[in-house]
Every structure is written in structure tokens, then in C-alpha cells.
Design a protein around this motif. Structure first.
Motif, short mmCIF file in Angstrom:
data_model
loop_
_atom_site.label_atom_id
_atom_site.label_comp_id
_atom_site.label_asym_id
_atom_site.label_seq_id
_atom_site.Cartn_x
_atom_site.Cartn_y
_atom_site.Cartn_z
N ARG A 1 -9.28 -3.80 2.32
CA ARG A 1 -9.23 -4.76 1.40
C ARG A 1 -10.18 -6.11 1.55
O ARG A 1 -10.93 -6.74 1.04
CB ARG A 1 -7.86 -5.61 1.76
CG ARG A 1 -7.10 -4.39 0.93
CD ARG A 1 -5.64 -5.02 1.18
NE ARG A 1 -5.22 -6.38 0.45
CZ ARG A 1 -4.01 -6.63 1.46
NH1 ARG A 1 -3.17 -6.28 2.30
NH2 ARG A 1 -3.46 -7.76 0.98
N ASP B 1 -5.62 -7.47 -5.98
CA ASP B 1 -5.02 -7.36 -4.79
C ASP B 1 -5.28 -9.24 -4.38
O ASP B 1 -5.97 -9.79 -4.67
CB ASP B 1 -6.59 -6.92 -3.46
CG ASP B 1 -5.77 -7.75 -1.77
OD1 ASP B 1 -4.37 -7.95 -2.12
OD2 ASP B 1 -6.57 -6.60 -0.76
N TYR C 1 -6.51 -11.01 -1.59
CA TYR C 1 -8.24 -11.19 -1.76
C TYR C 1 -9.04 -11.50 -2.76
O TYR C 1 -10.42 -10.82 -2.99
CB TYR C 1 -8.60 -9.79 -0.93
CG TYR C 1 -8.33 -10.10 0.96
CD1 TYR C 1 -8.80 -10.95 1.95
CD2 TYR C 1 -7.03 -8.96 0.75
CE1 TYR C 1 -8.86 -10.80 3.08
CE2 TYR C 1 -7.09 -8.97 2.66
CZ TYR C 1 -7.36 -10.06 3.62
OH TYR C 1 -6.77 -10.60 4.85
N LEU D 1 -4.08 0.50 -3.67
CA LEU D 1 -4.48 1.23 -2.80
C LEU D 1 -3.71 2.33 -2.67
O LEU D 1 -2.25 1.76 -2.15
CB LEU D 1 -5.01 0.15 -1.49
CG LEU D 1 -4.98 0.25 -0.07
CD1 LEU D 1 -6.37 1.02 -0.34
CD2 LEU D 1 -5.10 -0.30 0.73
N PRO E 1 -13.46 -6.48 -5.28
CA PRO E 1 -12.57 -6.79 -4.38
C PRO E 1 -11.18 -5.08 -5.20
O PRO E 1 -11.48 -5.37 -6.12
CB PRO E 1 -11.80 -8.14 -4.84
CG PRO E 1 -12.01 -8.44 -5.70
CD PRO E 1 -13.61 -8.00 -5.90
N VAL E 2 -10.40 -4.80 -3.82
CA VAL E 2 -9.52 -4.63 -4.88
C VAL E 2 -8.27 -5.43 -5.80
O VAL E 2 -7.69 -6.25 -5.34
CB VAL E 2 -8.19 -3.75 -3.56
CG1 VAL E 2 -7.67 -2.91 -3.90
CG2 VAL E 2 -8.96 -3.23 -2.22
N GLN F 1 -1.34 -4.96 -5.08
CA GLN F 1 -3.08 -4.20 -4.45
C GLN F 1 -2.47 -2.56 -4.82
O GLN F 1 -1.75 -1.97 -4.61
CB GLN F 1 -3.55 -4.61 -3.25
CG GLN F 1 -2.79 -3.85 -2.00
CD GLN F 1 -2.07 -4.48 -0.59
OE1 GLN F 1 -1.95 -5.94 -1.56
NE2 GLN F 1 -2.04 -3.83 0.31
N THR G 1 1.23 -1.06 0.08
CA THR G 1 -0.19 -0.70 -0.27
C THR G 1 0.70 0.69 -0.31
O THR G 1 1.79 1.33 0.48
CB THR G 1 -1.25 -0.57 1.14
OG1 THR G 1 -1.60 -1.54 1.72
CG2 THR G 1 -1.84 1.10 1.03
N LYS H 1 -13.85 -6.85 -0.61
CA LYS H 1 -14.11 -8.09 -1.05
C LYS H 1 -15.28 -8.38 -0.64
O LYS H 1 -16.65 -8.80 -0.92
CB LYS H 1 -12.95 -9.31 -0.43
CG LYS H 1 -13.44 -10.37 -0.65
CD LYS H 1 -12.12 -11.81 -0.27
CE LYS H 1 -13.00 -13.42 -0.97
NZ LYS H 1 -12.00 -14.08 -0.48
N HIS I 1 -6.28 -4.93 7.63
CA HIS I 1 -6.56 -5.91 5.97
C HIS I 1 -8.41 -4.62 6.12
O HIS I 1 -8.89 -5.57 4.71
CB HIS I 1 -6.31 -6.27 5.60
CG HIS I 1 -5.19 -7.09 6.16
ND1 HIS I 1 -4.48 -8.01 5.41
CD2 HIS I 1 -3.85 -6.23 5.87
CE1 HIS I 1 -3.42 -8.59 5.22
NE2 HIS I 1 -3.09 -7.44 5.70
#
Length: 351
Positions: free
Chosen positions: A257, A270, A273, A303, A266-267, A301, A158, A261, A254
Motif C-alpha cells: 500500500r 485504500d 493511503y 488487495l 494507490p490501491v 482496500q 485484506t 502510493k 503496509h
């Protein structure tokens, strides 16, 4: 706290009941005697920041205790001491710095804390060098352990802003705000699909997965997890993916994330997840190749801890810091914009 670490795990919370036969004594001396591992200076800073309360109310360091009063002590946890923490001259992307705090932008792929398999090259190694290289900057108590002024953290993959305390007083003052969830933090994420509704709140308990212990999942009952609330807003709906703004009301591991989900979005990319595979659109040939190209542009991911706002520990004024999306997320987003724009023009969105 951070999406990537449970806020409650970053603090020690203790309660002390003053004995009925206790003679009048200053609270700073009383707490120091009761908790000898905490210095009197750190206790006084905790009292001034409101992290040490008497019957739920803030007091001054010279407050004389009375029998029967209940003291609540909330202090940031100084982790197990890291023997020989290496201070490394690693470039830091510092967005702001003064005598009390430092705002740093962590790139994706950089580990925050040293640990098994990552003894060096982390953000903490870099911060240790930066802080110690400045003789006029007081060294935070605990700089020999793995915290180095950090009162929150984000995962390796991240990106985004972190606030670092440069004095013990600043550490206590910021820690209280994080514990009270009064810190204003905004994330942006690229997620699969389009959340329905477009703007909303996810209120579900989060805990460790009963079988897969390395990940977390949602629960309907409090006994199985910790209360978690995420507010989200759709900034851009690109049919296959959406750009969201997210704000945390709680800080569970998390959290973003796991919550995304849980609602089927979901991201993007990722791995833990389910965001690292096609979740919207066809799985055939050209589209699959396109998605794999987007994964290559953003190989983590999608994010980003975009902004952070809080009351400054010295000026007591509200300050706010913002950052742009990092290059990898921006590149993937632009590629989706181009693809979806072309498909919409030709009315050929895959179903």
C-alpha cells in the motif's frame, strides 16, 4: 512478511557466545539452560528446522559445543498471553489441511488477532476452536496466547491465504522460511491509474510517518526506515485503474500500500493511503457516481493475498496454493471493464 506486518516483528533473534571455559555440552541442553522460557522440545525443533545455527551453519541436536562458537537463535515470537482466549465456532474457509499445516482463506473484514476492541470474532478465535475440536491434532505450544500457529498475518481489510502451523515443529520450519523470505507469496491489487513502467520494482525504505503515526511512508535513507522491495506486474490496464500482480522481496508493514502510493498508484479504495477518492479521470457528475458505485461494490482496500508457496515441513517438498479474487474485488473489476470497454469503443475516455 505480510504486507500488513513487519516480518522482523514476528521473530525473536538472539546470539549466544559460548564461554572460553565451557566444557563440551549438547547444543539443545545448552540453549535450554540459557533460555529457560523455551522448552527443550521447541529448541530441538528449532535446531532441526535450521532456526538455531552454530557459526552460521545448521547442526544436529546432539552437536557438542566448543568454546568460542557463536549460536544464533531464531524462533517465532509467542506474543503476550491472552487471558481467557475464547475458542469460537466460527466458519472457516479451509483450502487445505493435513497433520502439520492448514491453509485458510481469510475474507475481507475479518480481524486476524484479538485485541482492544476485537476480543472475539477473529480468525484466531476460530482457529482455536477448530484445532482444539480435533483430539488427534497436537495442540501448538502457545495456543493459549494470541498466535495459534500463525507465522504471518494480513490486515483486517485484506483478503487471502494464510498458512497455519499445527505443530511446534511445523511452526519452526515455516518461521525460518518466512524470516529468510523464501516463501513465495503473490498478491493482486486493483490500483488507480497505470503504473509507468507497466512492470517494475519499487526499492524504497519504509517507516512510520513522522507526523501521522498511524500510517507509514517512504524514505530515501536507511536511518529513517527499513529496506523494502516490491516487484509488480500489470495484468490489465483499464486506463483509470489497473489490476496488478505483486511479489514482496521483504515484508514491511503496509508495504504494498505504501509503495504503490509512492509511485502515484494507490490501491483502490485504500482509505489510509489516498485510494478512497478519484485519482484518475474527471470529478464531475456521471463519472463520480460511477466510481462511488465501484466503491460500494468493494468497500475496502482492493488487495488480495492470492497465492502462497513453500517447502512443506513434513514432506520437505514444495507446495503451492492459489485462490481466486474475492467477489467484491471481482465485481468492481468487472464494472471497470464494462465502463472502459464502452468508453474506448466510443473514444470518450476522460482525461
Amino acid at each position: 512478511m505480510e504486507d500488513e506486518a513487519d516480518s522482523e516483528d514476528l521473530f525473536d533473534v538472539q546470539e549466544i557466545l559460548v564461554d572460553p571455559k565451557q566444557s563440551p555440552v549438547r547444543i539443545d541442553k545448552f540453549v535450554t539452560d540459557k533460555l529457560p522460557r523455551i522448552s527443550r522440545n521447541r529448541v530441538q525443533n528449532g535446531i532441526r528446522s535450521g532456526s538455531i545455527l552454530v557459526d552460521g551453519r545448521p547442526v544436529k541436536p546432539n552437536h557438542k559445543l566448543s568454546p568460542g562458537e557463536r549460536i544464533t537463535v531464531l524462533l517465532p515470537r509467542h506474543g503476550d498471553r491472552e487471558e481467557g482466549l475464547l475458542a469460537e465456532d466460527i466458519p472457516l474457509d479451509i483450502r487445505y489441511e493435513d497433520e502439520a499445516i492448514l491453509i485458510v482463506h481469510k475474507p475481507p473484514g475479518m480481524v486476524v488477532h484479538p485485541g482492544v476492541g476485537n476480543p472475539s470474532g477473529t480468525l484466531v478465535n476460530a482457529l482455536a476452536h477448530h484445532l482444539r475440536a480435533q483430539d488427534d491434532i497436537p495442540v501448538l505450544p502457545g495456543n493459549d496466547d494470541d498466535r495459534v500457529g500463525l507465522v504471518h498475518r494480513i490486515d483486517k481489510d485484506t483478503s487471502g491465504l494464510l498458512v497455519v502451523a499445527k505443530t511446534d515443529a511445523a511452526m519452526s520450519f515455516l518461521a525460518k522460511q518466512f524470516f529468510d523470505h523464501s516463501i513465495d507469496r503473490t498478491y493482486q491489487a486493483l490500483v488507480w491509474g497505470a503504473p509507468d513502467p507497466a512492470d517494475g520494482t519499487i526499492d524504497r525504505y519504509i517507516g512510520r510517518h513522522p507526523r501521522l503515526r498511524q500510517i507509514y511512508t517512504v524514505f530515501d535513507e536507511e536511518e529513517a526506515g527499513k529496506h523494502a522491495i516490491t516487484h509488480y506486474r500489470t495484468l490489465e490496464d483499464l486506463y483509470y485503474v489497473s489490476l496488478l500482480e505483486l511479489k514482496l522481496e521483504t515484508g514491511r508493514t503496509h508495504q504494498i500500500r505504501v509503495h504503490m502510493k509512492s509511485i502515484g498508484n494507490p490501491v483502490f479504495q485504500d482509505e489510509k493511503y489516498g485510494g478512497d477518492r478519484i485519482m484518475k479521470g474527471t470529478v464531475y457528475s456521471k463519472f463520480k457516481s460511477f466510481v462511488e458505485g465501484c466503491f460500494a461494490l468493494c468497500p475496502r482496500q482492493a488487495l488480495h493475498a492470492k497465492s502462497i508457496g513453500f517447502v512443506h515441513p513434513t514432506t520437505r517438498e514444495y507446495v503451492h496454493f492459489d485462490s481466486d479474487l474475492p467477489e467484491d474485488m471481482h465485481a468492481a473489476l468487472e464494472r471497470w471493464r464494462t465502463y472502459v470497454g464502452h468508453r474506448r469503443h466510443n473514444n470518450t475516455l476522460e482525461q
